[in-house]
Design a protein around this motif. Structure first.
Motif, PDB file in Angstrom:
ATOM      1  N   ARG A 112      -3.512   7.396 -24.894  1.00 17.69           N
ATOM      2  CA  ARG A 112      -2.787   6.165 -25.205  1.00 17.69           C
ATOM      3  C   ARG A 112      -1.388   6.502 -25.732  1.00 17.69           C
ATOM      4  O   ARG A 112      -0.405   5.832 -25.400  1.00 17.69           O
ATOM      5  N   ASN A 113      -1.320   7.555 -26.561  1.00 16.47           N
ATOM      6  CA  ASN A 113      -0.032   7.960 -27.126  1.00 16.47           C
ATOM      7  C   ASN A 113       0.904   8.556 -26.079  1.00 16.47           C
ATOM      8  O   ASN A 113       2.105   8.694 -26.329  1.00 16.47           O
ATOM      9  N   ILE A 590       6.206  16.855 -28.872  1.00 21.18           N
ATOM     10  CA  ILE A 590       6.214  15.393 -28.897  1.00 21.18           C
ATOM     11  C   ILE A 590       6.610  14.893 -30.281  1.00 21.18           C
ATOM     12  O   ILE A 590       7.347  13.915 -30.425  1.00 21.18           O
ATOM     13  N   GLU A 591       6.134  15.582 -31.300  1.00 20.32           N
ATOM     14  CA  GLU A 591       6.490  15.214 -32.668  1.00 20.32           C
ATOM     15  C   GLU A 591       7.994  15.366 -32.901  1.00 20.32           C
ATOM     16  O   GLU A 591       8.631  14.554 -33.579  1.00 20.32           O
ATOM     17  N   SER A 592       8.569  16.411 -32.318  1.00 18.97           N
ATOM     18  CA  SER A 592       9.996  16.694 -32.505  1.00 18.97           C
ATOM     19  C   SER A 592      10.895  15.834 -31.634  1.00 18.97           C
ATOM     20  O   SER A 592      11.951  15.382 -32.074  1.00 18.97           O
ATOM     21  N   TYR A 593      10.493  15.621 -30.388  1.00 13.80           N
ATOM     22  CA  TYR A 593      11.392  14.985 -29.428  1.00 13.80           C
ATOM     23  C   TYR A 593      10.921  13.623 -28.906  1.00 13.80           C
ATOM     24  O   TYR A 593      11.713  12.875 -28.343  1.00 13.80           O
ATOM     25  N   GLY A 594       9.629  13.321 -29.067  1.00 17.83           N
ATOM     26  CA  GLY A 594       9.082  12.118 -28.459  1.00 17.83           C
ATOM     27  C   GLY A 594       8.470  12.429 -27.102  1.00 17.83           C
ATOM     28  O   GLY A 594       8.798  13.434 -26.462  1.00 17.83           O
ATOM     29  N   SER A 595       7.580  11.556 -26.644  1.00 20.95           N
ATOM     30  CA  SER A 595       6.839  11.839 -25.414  1.00 20.95           C
ATOM     31  C   SER A 595       7.723  11.793 -24.174  1.00 20.95           C
ATOM     32  O   SER A 595       7.460  12.474 -23.184  1.00 20.95           O
TER      33      SER A 595
END
Length: 815
Positions: A112-113, A590-595
């Protein structure tokens, strides 16, 4: 904006969920596009780069199709039965149901994320009774039609996993999962008669939009051969055996025959003198897997049985050998050896000093033995002088008069063994009654539930056989005490039909509604690994065709278009593995840059069908590209607020319009073919063109630039869905960018008013000129000769010739 990517991800995922933006609209089924990624196995609790490469990138393709007007159906589920969960349970003591469902819960959150368009209303989990009830139903339907049957057969057996393995699960004689040495074992097993569909499985391949390599693999696996089946009698016995050959014209060249070591006939005909040698060889063969035995590099070995066959025409005695390169499960389990015209037989005959006879004379002098080409029959009694094709027909027709031969088509494909002596799988819905024999479980009694309280410690027997409440039942036919089948189904049975259940996953009365499935099927785009070419993809085609012939669906193939993704390697260039310490987890990125940055890097950094080694620098470059886009949007808003504009459409606007339309055309075409890296490169070029326009134009045409920016964000949207929603909102547009239409390119905008031509002097480029796109050759020649840079090279020289290739180049020949 991009540095707060995770916050943007969550914002838009929440909005999508609340508004049910991606809910499949059944009223638009006439516009449906069924996009499906091979579903994952929840053996681990974390998504890895491979999941992202499959699901995230394919989702971008699906988003493109949505913008192009399709009603995209993109479900997700879990292939939840199988050996890894059971082995994990044995190792940790955690029940496979508990670990599997817990992993699924974790992976659901991660999927979902990811921000994909999965419609979770259609989720399936194959270990749930509401799914495997229908897997069992399919088994029963196949049994009714004679396509499921039970027989004793030699199988690959892993002593550590304590289960049967398919040939494809044996690598270099070892179990692919635990690396234990695999042996052969005779067991009574359940099979699906996939061979019944061999011809159609082969014939229909050319109609599919599949990678040619995959189609070739299936063709080779099915292995169609046209030839003859010939019967040999055994000296001093009532026993006979049959061989299949594609070269019946060489029958007179047979000097020995070879049986598979596991052929039941071997034990009957082996003479006492050779019994010990034969048994020793049989034991040795058990340790070899079938793929290795058939390999051309495998040394051909054998043992004489002491018995002789009778040649079906000459009556001569022919020694009967056994050899590991002959398989009991392939063909007839026996071959006729013609060493004069077969390289394998020639090597064997030379090694064991067996006769070698020429029966085919080639059409030219280069026909040294072994000669495997066409020619004329010789040393073939009454058939000498016939051309080899004529000889085939004549010899087989003669054998037919003696009931010793016939024309036949043979296939390499063998029936699908579906029994597994393990716990974590769908129970086979069969009951054994001393009075009634094999009794299928009545449909109204499905599902046959897999009990939870089972001792699944492997001991070579099916764990369900130790569960007395499960195994002991009553016969549904006569009511007497009976026993249940204790084997479970191969997990490939679960995945062979899951695409049919997705569109109708809540149907409690049938596996799927025929009328609805005929509207929803087939799968329009299927994406997954090439390793499934000769297992899952072949099995699914078989089950589909069987269900069609039983009247449950009307279309012929499950997956009309197929794409295989490549493999993302570790930074060291090797396949990722924990033991090598080169596994890349997406979570930190993903935490650093986004999905979206992570997703777009996977598309830009690799050719999708090839993959390649991971490189951190690549994702940083994509993050900088996002920052550049963000600054561009801010600059446009600043210009818009300033209000200074013009209405004319001048040279600068025409150049940007060309770049915009070229991008629309290129991205649409390339992304549709999963060529995402070139699609993103075109978008980068467009961003450069927009920056150039803003910086070079004296006055901006704000109306045109506004249109350009909106089209650009729409083009970007499939590749960076969350980021694009944020940009769309920032531009003051109504929600959602995914409710827009993919922009159409204007062919006229791709015709430039002026073009740039290179000017060569004696073959070397010496300058460039700009001319009207419609200029004639004389005008182009004049402009080239008047160019100041060109003049410097031709002054004082004699111009011999000027060659103008319109739209490409001018070549001036001087001396």
């Amino acid at each position: 904006m991009s540095k707060y990517g995770v916050n943007i991800d969550r914002k838009w995922q929440k909005k999508w969920e609340e508004t049910k933006l991606y809910k499949f609209n059944k009223d638009r089924v006439d516009k449906k596009l069924y996009c499906l990624e091979m579903f994952s196995y929840p053996s681990g609790s974390k998504l890895h780069v491979g999941h992202w490469y499959n699901y995230g990138v394919t989702d971008s393709w699906a988003r493109l199709k949505r913008l192009q007007g399709y009603e995209v159906f993109q479900p997700m589920g879990f292939d939840a039965f199988g050996l890894p969960a059971e082995n994990y349970a044995i190792k940790t003591g955690i029940h496979p149901q508990d670990s599997t469902l817990e992993n699924i819960r974790t992976m659901e959150i991660q999927l979902r994320n990811m921000g994909a368009m999965f419609d979770w209303d259609y989720e399936i989990i194959t270990c749930n009774p509401d799914y495997y009830k229908w897997t069992q139903w399919i088994f029963l339907k196949l049994y009714e039609k004679g396509l499921a049957y039970r027989k004793e057969a030699p199988v690959n057996w892993c002593p550590d996993c304590n289960t049967v393995l398919a040939n494809e699960q044996v690598v270099n004689g070892l179990c692919e999962r635990c690396s234990s040495e695999v042996t052969k074992k005779n067991l009574t097993q359940w099979f699906f008669k996939i061979t019944e569909y061999a011809e159609e499985l082969l014939e229909k391949l050319d109609q599919l939009d599949w990678p040619e390599k995959t189609k070739l693999m299936q063709k080779n696996w099915i292995g169609k051969s046209e030839g003859a089946q010939i019967t040999f009698k055994i000296k001093g016995s009532e026993e006979t055996f049959e061989v299949f050959t594609t070269r019946p014209d060489t029958l007179f060249g047979v000097t020995y025959v070879v049986l598979a070591p596991e052929n039941p006939l071997v034990d009957k005909i082996t003479t006492p003198k050779y019994k010990e040698l034969v048994e020793e060889y049989q034991e040795k063969t058990k340790k070899l897997n079938e793929i290795d035995r058939l390999a051309t590099t495998h040394e051909k070995t054998g043992v004489f049985t002491g018995s002789y066959a009778i040649h079906p025409i000459t009556g001569k005695e022919i020694p009967i050998w056994i050899g590991d390169y002959v398989l009991a499960t392939y063909g007839t389990g026996a071959v006729m050896a013609v060493p004069g015209h077969d390289e394998r037989d020639f090597q064997f005959a030379t090694k064991y000093q067996l006769p070698i006879v020429r029966v085919i004379k080639g059409y030219d002098e280069k026909d040294d033995l072994p000669y495997t080409g066409p020619g004329t029959l010789v040393n073939s009694e009454g058939f000498d002088g016939l051309d080899w094709e004529e000889g085939k027909k004549a010899i087989v027709n003669f054998l037919k008069t003696k009931n010793l031969g016939e024309f036949k088509i043979n296939y390499r494909l063998r029936d699908w063994l579906v029994s597994r002596q393990r716990y974590w799988g769908a129970p086979i819905p069969i009951i054994y009654c001393d009075n009634c024999g094999i009794v299928p479980v009545p449909e109204e009694q499905l599902p046959v539930l897999l009990p939870y309280d089972v001792d699944f410690t492997p001991d070579g027997k099916s764990p369900l056989a130790k569960h007395h409440e499960f195994i002991n039942t009553t016969c549904p036919t006569c009511g007497k005490a009976a026993k249940r089948e204790t084997d479970t189904l191969d997990t490939f049975v679960d995945s062979s039909w899951y695409y049919l259940r997705y569109p109708d996953n809540k149907n409690e009365k049938e596996p799927f509604n025929k009328e609805w499935l005929n509207k929803m099927g087939p799968v329009d785009k299927y994406v997954g690994g090439p390793e499934h070419a000769c297992m899952h993809l072949l099995y699914a085609r078989f089950i589909h065709k069987a269900l069609r012939d039983m009247g449950y669906i009307d279309f012929d193939e499950p997956f009309v278009s197929l794409v295989h993704q490549g493999i993302i390697l570790g930074p060291d260039g090797n396949r990722m593995s924990k033991s090598k310490g080169n596994v890349i987890s997406p979570d930190g990125y993903i935490e650093s840059y986004g999905s979206d940055v992570f997703r777009m890097y996977l598309m830009f950094g690799f050719a999708y069908t090839e993959g390649g080694p991971w490189n951190d620098d690549g994702i940083k470059a994509i993050a900088r590209f996002f920052d550049r886009i963000e600054r561009l949007i801010d600059k446009f808003i600043e210009l818009k607020n300033a209000g200074e504009t013009k209405d004319t459409f001048d040279k600068e606007e025409k150049e940007l319009n060309y770049a915009l339309n070229y991008t629309i055309k290129s991205v649409g075409q390339d992304a549709d073919k999963f060529q995402f890296n070139t699609s993103i490169a075109r978008m980068m070029e467009l961003v450069n063109s927009i920056y150039s326009y803003i910086s070079s134009a004296k006055t901006i045409n704000l109306s045109f630039l506004d249109t350009t920016m909106k089209k650009f964000v729409t083009i970007l949207a499939p590749f960076a869905p969350h980021f694009s929603e944020e940009l769309w909102e920032k531009l003051g547009q109504d929600y959602s960018v995914f409710n827009q239409k993919w922009p159409e390119y204007d062919p006229k905008a791709l015709i430039k008013d002026t073009i740039e031509l290179a000017v060569q002097i004696n073959g070397k480029v010496r300058g460039k000129i700009e001319v009207d796109s419609g200029a004639d050759e004389k005008t182009i020649e004049k402009l080239a000769l008047e160019d100041e840079k060109v003049k410097g090279y031709i002054d004082g020289k004699t111009i011999r010739k000027v060659i103008v290739i319109k739209g490409k180049i001018i070549n001036i020949v001087v001396s």
